[in-house]
Design a protein around this motif. Structure first.
Motif, PDB file in Angstrom:
ATOM      1  N   SER A 150       0.860  -1.183   0.000  1.00  0.00           N
ATOM      2  CA  SER A 150       0.000   0.000   0.000  1.00  0.00           C
ATOM      3  C   SER A 150       0.895   1.231   0.000  1.00  0.00           C
ATOM      4  N   GLN A 151       0.296   2.360  -0.330  1.00  0.00           N
ATOM      5  CA  GLN A 151       1.066   3.602  -0.309  1.00  0.00           C
ATOM      6  C   GLN A 151       0.159   4.765   0.049  1.00  0.00           C
ATOM      7  N   ASP A 152       0.766   5.807   0.620  1.00  0.00           N
ATOM      8  CA  ASP A 152       0.048   7.049   0.876  1.00  0.00           C
ATOM      9  C   ASP A 152      -0.091   7.785  -0.442  1.00  0.00           C
ATOM     10  N   CYS A 153      -1.264   8.343  -0.682  1.00  0.00           N
ATOM     11  CA  CYS A 153      -1.519   9.088  -1.914  1.00  0.00           C
ATOM     12  C   CYS A 153      -1.363  10.571  -1.638  1.00  0.00           C
ATOM     13  N   ASN A 154      -0.571  11.221  -2.435  1.00  0.00           N
ATOM     14  CA  ASN A 154      -0.350  12.656  -2.295  1.00  0.00           C
ATOM     15  C   ASN A 154      -1.201  13.410  -3.306  1.00  0.00           C
ATOM     16  N   PRO A 155      -1.695  14.605  -2.914  1.00  0.00           N
ATOM     17  CA  PRO A 155      -2.494  15.403  -3.854  1.00  0.00           C
ATOM     18  C   PRO A 155      -1.733  15.626  -5.155  1.00  0.00           C
ATOM     19  N   PRO A 156      -2.409  15.586  -6.271  1.00  0.00           N
ATOM     20  CA  PRO A 156      -3.854  15.582  -6.493  1.00  0.00           C
ATOM     21  C   PRO A 156      -4.459  14.175  -6.544  1.00  0.00           C
ATOM     22  N   LEU A 157      -3.719  13.163  -6.147  1.00  0.00           N
ATOM     23  CA  LEU A 157      -4.234  11.794  -6.156  1.00  0.00           C
ATOM     24  C   LEU A 157      -5.118  11.603  -4.931  1.00  0.00           C
ATOM     25  N   ASP A 158      -6.432  11.629  -5.138  1.00  0.00           N
ATOM     26  CA  ASP A 158      -7.390  11.620  -4.046  1.00  0.00           C
ATOM     27  C   ASP A 158      -8.354  10.436  -4.100  1.00  0.00           C
ATOM     28  N   THR A 159      -8.015   9.435  -4.898  1.00  0.00           N
ATOM     29  CA  THR A 159      -8.908   8.296  -5.114  1.00  0.00           C
ATOM     30  C   THR A 159      -8.100   7.008  -5.211  1.00  0.00           C
ATOM     31  N   CYS A 160      -8.647   5.942  -4.625  1.00  0.00           N
ATOM     32  CA  CYS A 160      -8.068   4.616  -4.817  1.00  0.00           C
ATOM     33  C   CYS A 160      -8.768   3.998  -6.025  1.00  0.00           C
ATOM     34  N   MET A 161      -7.976   3.410  -6.899  1.00  0.00           N
ATOM     35  CA  MET A 161      -8.514   2.859  -8.146  1.00  0.00           C
ATOM     36  C   MET A 161      -8.109   1.396  -8.257  1.00  0.00           C
ATOM     37  N   ALA A 162      -9.048   0.561  -8.630  1.00  0.00           N
ATOM     38  CA  ALA A 162      -8.776  -0.851  -8.880  1.00  0.00           C
ATOM     39  C   ALA A 162      -9.324  -1.188 -10.263  1.00  0.00           C
ATOM     40  N   THR A 163      -8.485  -1.800 -11.080  1.00  0.00           N
ATOM     41  CA  THR A 163      -8.889  -2.210 -12.426  1.00  0.00           C
ATOM     42  C   THR A 163      -8.718  -3.716 -12.531  1.00  0.00           C
ATOM     43  N   VAL A 164      -9.758  -4.378 -12.993  1.00  0.00           N
ATOM     44  CA  VAL A 164      -9.712  -5.834 -13.184  1.00  0.00           C
ATOM     45  C   VAL A 164      -9.952  -6.110 -14.665  1.00  0.00           C
ATOM     46  N   ASP A 165      -8.924  -6.610 -15.329  1.00  0.00           N
ATOM     47  CA  ASP A 165      -9.025  -6.979 -16.743  1.00  0.00           C
ATOM     48  C   ASP A 165      -9.134  -8.492 -16.844  1.00  0.00           C
ATOM     49  N   THR A 166     -10.096  -8.951 -17.632  1.00  0.00           N
ATOM     50  CA  THR A 166     -10.304 -10.384 -17.799  1.00  0.00           C
ATOM     51  C   THR A 166     -10.352 -10.722 -19.279  1.00  0.00           C
ATOM     52  N   MET A 167      -9.609 -11.752 -19.654  1.00  0.00           N
ATOM     53  CA  MET A 167      -9.635 -12.272 -21.020  1.00  0.00           C
ATOM     54  C   MET A 167      -9.587 -13.789 -20.915  1.00  0.00           C
ATOM     55  N   ASN A 168     -10.724 -14.410 -21.207  1.00  0.00           N
ATOM     56  CA  ASN A 168     -10.889 -15.859 -21.066  1.00  0.00           C
ATOM     57  C   ASN A 168     -10.590 -16.263 -19.627  1.00  0.00           C
ATOM     58  N   ASP A 169      -9.560 -17.053 -19.389  1.00  0.00           N
ATOM     59  CA  ASP A 169      -9.243 -17.504 -18.035  1.00  0.00           C
ATOM     60  C   ASP A 169      -8.146 -16.681 -17.366  1.00  0.00           C
ATOM     61  N   VAL A 170      -7.728 -15.607 -17.989  1.00  0.00           N
ATOM     62  CA  VAL A 170      -6.628 -14.806 -17.460  1.00  0.00           C
ATOM     63  C   VAL A 170      -7.178 -13.506 -16.871  1.00  0.00           C
ATOM     64  N   THR A 171      -6.773 -13.222 -15.641  1.00  0.00           N
ATOM     65  CA  THR A 171      -7.189 -11.994 -14.962  1.00  0.00           C
ATOM     66  C   THR A 171      -5.955 -11.208 -14.562  1.00  0.00           C
ATOM     67  N   ALA A 172      -6.003  -9.908 -14.749  1.00  0.00           N
ATOM     68  CA  ALA A 172      -4.934  -9.013 -14.309  1.00  0.00           C
ATOM     69  C   ALA A 172      -5.567  -7.908 -13.473  1.00  0.00           C
ATOM     70  N   ILE A 173      -5.033  -7.732 -12.274  1.00  0.00           N
ATOM     71  CA  ILE A 173      -5.545  -6.716 -11.362  1.00  0.00           C
ATOM     72  C   ILE A 173      -4.482  -5.640 -11.183  1.00  0.00           C
ATOM     73  N   VAL A 174      -4.896  -4.390 -11.308  1.00  0.00           N
ATOM     74  CA  VAL A 174      -4.009  -3.251 -11.083  1.00  0.00           C
ATOM     75  C   VAL A 174      -4.697  -2.345 -10.068  1.00  0.00           C
ATOM     76  N   LYS A 175      -3.957  -1.964  -9.026  1.00  0.00           N
ATOM     77  CA  LYS A 175      -4.483  -1.042  -8.013  1.00  0.00           C
ATOM     78  C   LYS A 175      -3.504   0.098  -7.865  1.00  0.00           C
ATOM     79  N   GLN A 176      -4.060   1.307  -7.675  1.00  0.00           N
ATOM     80  CA  GLN A 176      -3.190   2.475  -7.613  1.00  0.00           C
ATOM     81  C   GLN A 176      -3.909   3.669  -7.009  1.00  0.00           C
ATOM     82  N   CYS A 177      -3.134   4.697  -6.692  1.00  0.00           N
ATOM     83  CA  CYS A 177      -3.673   6.005  -6.345  1.00  0.00           C
ATOM     84  C   CYS A 177      -3.934   6.727  -7.668  1.00  0.00           C
TER      85      CYS A 177
END
Length: 129
Positions: free
Chosen positions: A38-65
């Motif tokens: 985890s990390q502290d988010c510094n302005p202007p980063l004011d939101t936690c974002m999670a992206t889940v990409d799925t293609m057939n049986d493969v999943t990739a998760i990216v999380k960030q400020c």
């Protein structure tokens, strides 16, 4: 010494409430692995974002400020087809709320309320001494 302790507790409480902290990871394939950092988010980063990409049986998760505008823009462009392929984007803005996408919203309230409650109780107890 007592006033120094009070000052320390005040800054600890302010930091725990005001600092946005998000889980961060880059293209992991499971949520448990993604929640290792985890990390502290510094302005202007004011939101936690999670992206889940799925293609057939493969999943990739990216999380960030991210900035709220960036996250909402990505969320607006996200889509999943009938087979479940595509991407989903989750945006939230409380401490460690992106632990599991949209389900993180209920826990995130507790993560915000708990330190605030503890700080208030400590302030009351210190004030009555």
């Amino acid at each position: 010494m007592k006033s120094l302790t009070r000052l320390f507790l005040f800054f600890l409480c302010v930091y725990s409430v005001d600092t946005l902290k998000c889980y961060v990871c880059s293209a992991t394939n499971n949520n448990e692995q993604c929640n290792q950092n985890s990390q502290d988010c510094n302005p202007p980063l004011d939101t936690c974002m999670a992206t889940v990409d799925t293609m057939n049986d493969v999943t990739a998760i990216v999380k960030q400020c991210a900035s709220r505008a960036t996250c909402l823009g990505a969320q607006a462009g996200a889509s999943v087809d009938n087979a479940g392929n595509g991407n989903k984007v989750y945006c939230c803005n409380s401490r460690l709320c992106n632990y599991s996408g949209a389900a993180g919203l209920s826990l995130s309230r507790w993560l915000l309320v708990l330190p605030t409650t503890v700080c208030l109780l400590m302030a009351i107890l210190m004030h009555t001494d």
